[in-house]
Design a protein around this motif. Structure first.
Motif, mmCIF file in Angstrom:
data_model
loop_
_atom_site.group_PDB
_atom_site.id
_atom_site.type_symbol
_atom_site.label_atom_id
_atom_site.label_comp_id
_atom_site.label_asym_id
_atom_site.label_seq_id
_atom_site.Cartn_x
_atom_site.Cartn_y
_atom_site.Cartn_z
ATOM 1 N N THR A 124 0.859 -1.183 0.000
ATOM 2 C CA THR A 124 0.000 0.000 0.000
ATOM 3 C C THR A 124 0.895 1.233 0.000
ATOM 4 O O THR A 124 2.116 1.135 0.202
ATOM 5 C CB THR A 124 -0.884 0.032 1.258
ATOM 6 N N GLU A 125 0.288 2.393 -0.164
ATOM 7 C CA GLU A 125 1.068 3.630 -0.092
ATOM 8 C C GLU A 125 1.717 3.761 1.288
ATOM 9 O O GLU A 125 2.871 4.172 1.398
ATOM 10 C CB GLU A 125 0.191 4.852 -0.374
ATOM 11 N N ALA A 126 0.996 3.369 2.329
ATOM 12 C CA ALA A 126 1.553 3.432 3.689
ATOM 13 C C ALA A 126 2.753 2.496 3.826
ATOM 14 O O ALA A 126 3.746 2.846 4.469
ATOM 15 C CB ALA A 126 0.480 3.080 4.722
ATOM 16 N N ASP A 127 2.675 1.308 3.216
ATOM 17 C CA ASP A 127 3.798 0.369 3.248
ATOM 18 C C ASP A 127 5.027 0.979 2.582
ATOM 19 O O ASP A 127 6.146 0.863 3.083
ATOM 20 C CB ASP A 127 3.451 -0.943 2.527
ATOM 21 N N ILE A 128 4.816 1.626 1.451
ATOM 22 C CA ILE A 128 5.925 2.236 0.709
ATOM 23 C C ILE A 128 6.527 3.380 1.519
ATOM 24 O O ILE A 128 7.750 3.482 1.656
ATOM 25 C CB ILE A 128 5.470 2.710 -0.681
ATOM 26 N N ARG A 129 5.676 4.213 2.069
ATOM 27 C CA ARG A 129 6.165 5.329 2.880
ATOM 28 C C ARG A 129 6.999 4.823 4.058
ATOM 29 O O ARG A 129 8.048 5.373 4.365
ATOM 30 C CB ARG A 129 5.017 6.202 3.370
ATOM 31 N N GLU A 130 6.535 3.772 4.710
ATOM 32 C CA GLU A 130 7.271 3.219 5.848
ATOM 33 C C GLU A 130 8.600 2.615 5.400
ATOM 34 O O GLU A 130 9.631 2.827 6.039
ATOM 35 C CB GLU A 130 6.431 2.150 6.551
ATOM 36 N N ALA A 131 8.597 1.895 4.281
ATOM 37 C CA ALA A 131 9.823 1.244 3.797
ATOM 38 C C ALA A 131 10.878 2.257 3.383
ATOM 39 O O ALA A 131 12.073 2.010 3.533
ATOM 40 C CB ALA A 131 9.491 0.315 2.635
ATOM 41 N N LEU A 132 10.448 3.398 2.866
ATOM 42 C CA LEU A 132 11.385 4.414 2.390
ATOM 43 C C LEU A 132 11.677 5.492 3.435
ATOM 44 O O LEU A 132 12.450 6.412 3.171
ATOM 45 C CB LEU A 132 10.853 5.080 1.116
ATOM 46 N N ALA A 133 11.098 5.357 4.620
ATOM 47 C CA ALA A 133 11.212 6.401 5.644
ATOM 48 C C ALA A 133 12.651 6.674 6.076
ATOM 49 O O ALA A 133 12.958 7.781 6.503
ATOM 50 C CB ALA A 133 10.364 6.040 6.866
ATOM 51 N N GLY A 134 13.544 5.719 5.952
ATOM 52 C CA GLY A 134 14.932 5.919 6.348
ATOM 53 C C GLY A 134 15.786 6.578 5.287
ATOM 54 O O GLY A 134 16.992 6.723 5.452
ATOM 55 N N ASN A 135 15.171 6.975 4.182
ATOM 56 C CA ASN A 135 15.896 7.570 3.064
ATOM 57 C C ASN A 135 15.385 8.987 2.811
ATOM 58 O O ASN A 135 14.198 9.180 2.570
ATOM 59 C CB ASN A 135 15.713 6.727 1.802
ATOM 60 N N LEU A 136 16.292 9.933 2.835
ATOM 61 C CA LEU A 136 15.930 11.329 2.613
ATOM 62 C C LEU A 136 16.265 11.773 1.197
ATOM 63 O O LEU A 136 17.298 11.395 0.653
ATOM 64 C CB LEU A 136 16.663 12.230 3.605
ATOM 65 N N CYS A 137 15.373 12.581 0.617
ATOM 66 C CA CYS A 137 15.596 13.141 -0.720
ATOM 67 C C CYS A 137 15.328 14.636 -0.647
ATOM 68 O O CYS A 137 14.322 15.064 -0.089
ATOM 69 C CB CYS A 137 14.647 12.495 -1.726
ATOM 70 N N ARG A 138 16.239 15.413 -1.233
ATOM 71 C CA ARG A 138 16.055 16.863 -1.233
ATOM 72 C C ARG A 138 15.586 17.388 -2.584
ATOM 73 O O ARG A 138 15.343 18.571 -2.729
ATOM 74 C CB ARG A 138 17.365 17.554 -0.852
ATOM 75 N N CYS A 139 15.444 16.506 -3.586
ATOM 76 C CA CYS A 139 15.157 16.988 -4.935
ATOM 77 C C CYS A 139 13.736 16.722 -5.420
ATOM 78 O O CYS A 139 13.160 17.555 -6.101
ATOM 79 C CB CYS A 139 16.101 16.339 -5.937
ATOM 80 N N THR A 140 13.183 15.543 -5.137
ATOM 81 C CA THR A 140 11.975 15.113 -5.841
ATOM 82 C C THR A 140 10.671 15.430 -5.147
ATOM 83 O O THR A 140 9.631 15.361 -5.777
ATOM 84 C CB THR A 140 11.992 13.590 -6.074
ATOM 85 N N GLY A 141 10.670 15.692 -3.858
ATOM 86 C CA GLY A 141 9.406 15.830 -3.143
ATOM 87 C C GLY A 141 8.733 14.487 -2.938
ATOM 88 O O GLY A 141 7.576 14.426 -2.560
ATOM 89 N N TYR A 142 9.423 13.413 -3.238
ATOM 90 C CA TYR A 142 9.021 12.024 -2.984
ATOM 91 C C TYR A 142 7.920 11.485 -3.901
ATOM 92 O O TYR A 142 7.777 10.283 -4.019
ATOM 93 C CB TYR A 142 8.623 11.801 -1.519
ATOM 94 N N MET A 143 7.113 12.326 -4.522
ATOM 95 C CA MET A 143 5.984 11.812 -5.303
ATOM 96 C C MET A 143 6.450 10.939 -6.472
ATOM 97 O O MET A 143 5.887 9.887 -6.732
ATOM 98 C CB MET A 143 5.086 12.959 -5.791
ATOM 99 N N LYS A 144 7.495 11.364 -7.177
ATOM 100 C CA LYS A 144 8.006 10.560 -8.291
ATOM 101 C C LYS A 144 8.649 9.269 -7.795
ATOM 102 O O LYS A 144 8.638 8.259 -8.486
ATOM 103 C CB LYS A 144 8.978 11.374 -9.133
ATOM 104 N N ILE A 145 9.187 9.295 -6.595
ATOM 105 C CA ILE A 145 9.762 8.088 -6.003
ATOM 106 C C ILE A 145 8.647 7.100 -5.691
ATOM 107 O O ILE A 145 8.729 5.917 -6.041
ATOM 108 C CB ILE A 145 10.588 8.437 -4.752
ATOM 109 N N PHE A 146 7.561 7.573 -5.048
ATOM 110 C CA PHE A 146 6.433 6.693 -4.745
ATOM 111 C C PHE A 146 5.827 6.145 -6.035
ATOM 112 O O PHE A 146 5.494 4.965 -6.131
ATOM 113 C CB PHE A 146 5.360 7.425 -3.935
ATOM 114 N N GLU A 147 5.680 7.004 -7.036
ATOM 115 C CA GLU A 147 5.152 6.577 -8.327
ATOM 116 C C GLU A 147 6.040 5.484 -8.935
ATOM 117 O O GLU A 147 5.550 4.505 -9.498
ATOM 118 C CB GLU A 147 5.075 7.785 -9.277
ATOM 119 N N SER A 148 7.348 5.635 -8.790
ATOM 120 C CA SER A 148 8.288 4.641 -9.308
ATOM 121 C C SER A 148 8.073 3.283 -8.645
ATOM 122 O O SER A 148 8.060 2.246 -9.321
ATOM 123 C CB SER A 148 9.737 5.093 -9.071
ATOM 124 N N VAL A 149 7.892 3.283 -7.343
ATOM 125 C CA VAL A 149 7.700 2.020 -6.615
ATOM 126 C C VAL A 149 6.377 1.391 -7.027
ATOM 127 O O VAL A 149 6.304 0.176 -7.267
ATOM 128 C CB VAL A 149 7.802 2.216 -5.102
#
Length: 155
Positions: A124-149
């Motif tokens: 789920t989106e919550a699963d993805i957010r939790e799995a990626l929570a230890g990784n910080l990104c300063r460029c994408t705003g995370y939306m493209k990363i979530f879309e990629s997953v």
């Protein structure tokens, strides 16, 4: 202090490393094995740029003394592609969706996503957010990363 031989498997290849036991795994991967896809972001285990997979668990390699990986299996971003020509589905999705920008966080994000999808092929989106929570990104705003997953899940 004396350098020690440390045997492990890196990206499915047996390796014998010669390093000081408390040397950071991050430094040994980059300097001795020339696996520079693993990045140093903060050096404090906060950003996830140095993420690797050790025995199936994602870890921050900047916090791991190399002696700790004796007998372990380590996977870096260089070991994720299916072969020299074919990218892993997560890598393809990051390219297609623009999930990587400057490239500092991308290897850690990809490894965290790969680790998640190996355990849960329909997160789920919550699963993805939790799995990626230890990784910080300063460029994408995370939306493209979530879309990629999500795209990798559908592949």
């Amino acid at each position: 202090m004396v350098k020690t031989e440390i045997s492990c498997i890196v990206n499915d290849k047996p390796r014998t490393l010669l390093a000081y036991p408390m040397e950071r795994l991050l430094d040994v991967l980059r300097e001795q094995l020339h696996l520079t896809g693993t990045k140093e972001g903060c050096g404090e285990g906060e950003c996830g740029a140095c993420t690797v997979i050790i025995d199936g668990q994602i870890v921050n390699s900047c916090l791991v003394p190399v002696a700790q990986v004796a007998g372990s299996s380590i996977k870096t971003i260089e070991g994720i592609a299916l072969n020299e020509i074919q990218l892993h589905e997560v890598q393809k999705a990051f390219v297609e969706c623009g999930g990587g920008q400057c490239g500092i966080c991308t290897p850690g994000m990809v490894l965290a996503a790969v680790s998640l999808l190996e355990k849960n092929s329909q997160p789920t989106e919550a699963d993805i957010r939790e799995a990626l929570a230890g990784n910080l990104c300063r460029c994408t705003g995370y939306m493209k990363i979530f879309e990629s997953v999500f795209r990798a899940c559908r592949a």
